[in-house]
Design a protein around this motif. Structure first.
Motif, PDB file in Angstrom:
ATOM      1  N   SER A  62      24.629  10.654 -11.790  1.00  0.00           N
ATOM      2  CA  SER A  62      25.383   9.715 -12.608  1.00  0.00           C
ATOM      3  C   SER A  62      24.477   8.917 -13.538  1.00  0.00           C
ATOM      4  O   SER A  62      24.791   8.724 -14.725  1.00  0.00           O
ATOM      5  N   ILE A  65      23.461  11.156 -16.379  1.00  0.00           N
ATOM      6  CA  ILE A  65      24.486  11.267 -17.428  1.00  0.00           C
ATOM      7  C   ILE A  65      24.454  10.038 -18.330  1.00  0.00           C
ATOM      8  O   ILE A  65      24.553  10.149 -19.548  1.00  0.00           O
ATOM      9  N   GLN A  66      24.271   8.864 -17.734  1.00  0.00           N
ATOM     10  CA  GLN A  66      24.165   7.635 -18.531  1.00  0.00           C
ATOM     11  C   GLN A  66      22.908   7.656 -19.411  1.00  0.00           C
ATOM     12  O   GLN A  66      22.946   7.231 -20.570  1.00  0.00           O
ATOM     13  N   PRO A  74      26.270  16.234 -19.146  1.00  0.00           N
ATOM     14  CA  PRO A  74      26.814  16.643 -17.841  1.00  0.00           C
ATOM     15  C   PRO A  74      26.782  18.159 -17.632  1.00  0.00           C
ATOM     16  O   PRO A  74      26.493  18.634 -16.538  1.00  0.00           O
ATOM     17  N   VAL A 102      33.698  17.853 -15.879  1.00  0.00           N
ATOM     18  CA  VAL A 102      33.113  16.532 -16.122  1.00  0.00           C
ATOM     19  C   VAL A 102      32.658  16.421 -17.581  1.00  0.00           C
ATOM     20  O   VAL A 102      32.834  15.375 -18.213  1.00  0.00           O
ATOM     21  N   GLU A 103      32.125  17.492 -18.140  1.00  0.00           N
ATOM     22  CA  GLU A 103      31.729  17.491 -19.554  1.00  0.00           C
ATOM     23  C   GLU A 103      32.933  17.183 -20.444  1.00  0.00           C
ATOM     24  O   GLU A 103      32.866  16.332 -21.339  1.00  0.00           O
ATOM     25  N   SER A 106      34.102  13.578 -19.927  1.00  0.00           N
ATOM     26  CA  SER A 106      33.139  12.606 -20.467  1.00  0.00           C
ATOM     27  C   SER A 106      33.226  12.521 -21.989  1.00  0.00           C
ATOM     28  O   SER A 106      32.952  11.474 -22.569  1.00  0.00           O
ATOM     29  N   TYR A 111      30.128   7.839 -21.743  1.00  0.00           N
ATOM     30  CA  TYR A 111      29.060   8.074 -20.781  1.00  0.00           C
ATOM     31  C   TYR A 111      28.544   6.818 -20.093  1.00  0.00           C
ATOM     32  O   TYR A 111      28.113   6.877 -18.953  1.00  0.00           O
ATOM     33  N   ALA A 116      33.813   4.704 -17.980  1.00  0.00           N
ATOM     34  CA  ALA A 116      33.292   6.074 -18.104  1.00  0.00           C
ATOM     35  C   ALA A 116      32.487   6.472 -16.872  1.00  0.00           C
ATOM     36  O   ALA A 116      32.669   7.572 -16.326  1.00  0.00           O
ATOM     37  N   ASN A 120      33.618   9.484 -14.495  1.00  0.00           N
ATOM     38  CA  ASN A 120      32.729  10.648 -14.431  1.00  0.00           C
ATOM     39  C   ASN A 120      32.143  10.857 -13.035  1.00  0.00           C
ATOM     40  O   ASN A 120      32.098  11.974 -12.528  1.00  0.00           O
TER      41      ASN A 120
END
Length: 184
Positions: A62, A65-66, A74, A102-103, A106, A111, A116, A120
């Motif tokens: 996670s 992704i951020q 993702p 998830v992509e 998102s 993100y 978000a 996600n």
């Protein structure tokens, strides 16, 4: 070059971040799985192993992704994770299914915002937990459990709730790392 064109390319930083976060998550998940050994406690272990591995490894994904904060982040993390888990085909397939979901989500929710990260992370963890058990049953055989559907339903709820909690922790950790300049 417009911002939209720039964000739709996979650049070197995105690839490096995806690899770092996927490998870190994999290493921690393997350590937890081997250290806890939930898979050896019998039939209930089928369901408990994802509970263990949906903690710190999910937080790492996670935060990754951020940190990436752009399209294909993702998806890249899930593809690299699938390659890392190739020795366990049911987990590799799980990442290949959950990653594109998830992509897609998102791209709609973003993100880094609280909303978000919660969506996600909850979606990623819940899907990976549930799908790993289902694909494990499909590839390794379904164990003889009375009330299997009840167990699967109950643990699915647990996976999503646990992933939501990890999303909350991930948001605050990721925000701190980004604001402090550790991640860009």
């Amino acid at each position: 070059m417009s911002k939209e064109n720039k964000s739709s390319k996979i650049d070197r930083k995105t690839l490096i971040y995806a690899a770092i976060f996927a490998v870190a998550s994999y290493a921690v998940a393997a350590s937890l799985a081997l250290g806890i050994g939930a898979y050896v406690i019998g039939i209930l272990g089928y369901f408990l192993d994802p509970v263990v591995t949906l903690t710190v490894p999910l937080i790492i994904i996670s935060v990754g992704i951020q940190a990436i904060n752009k399209k294909f982040g993702p998806l890249l993390i899930s593809l690299i994770s699938a390659v890392l888990y190739i020795i366990l085909p049911f987990l590799a397939i799980t990442f290949l299914v959950a990653g594109p979901v998830v992509e897609g989500v998102s791209r709609l929710v973003g993100y880094r915002s609280f909303r978000a990260v919660m969506i996600n992370t909850t979606l990623a963890g819940g899907l990976v937990g549930t799908l790993s058990v289902i694909f494990g049953f499909m590839l390794l055989g379904v164990p003889h459990i009375s009330n299997l559907a009840l167990y699967l339903g109950g643990f699915t709820v647990l996976y999503f709730v646990e992933s939501g909690i990890m999303g909350l922790l991930s948001y605050y950790l990721g925000s701190y790392l980004i604001k402090s300049g550790v991640l860009h």
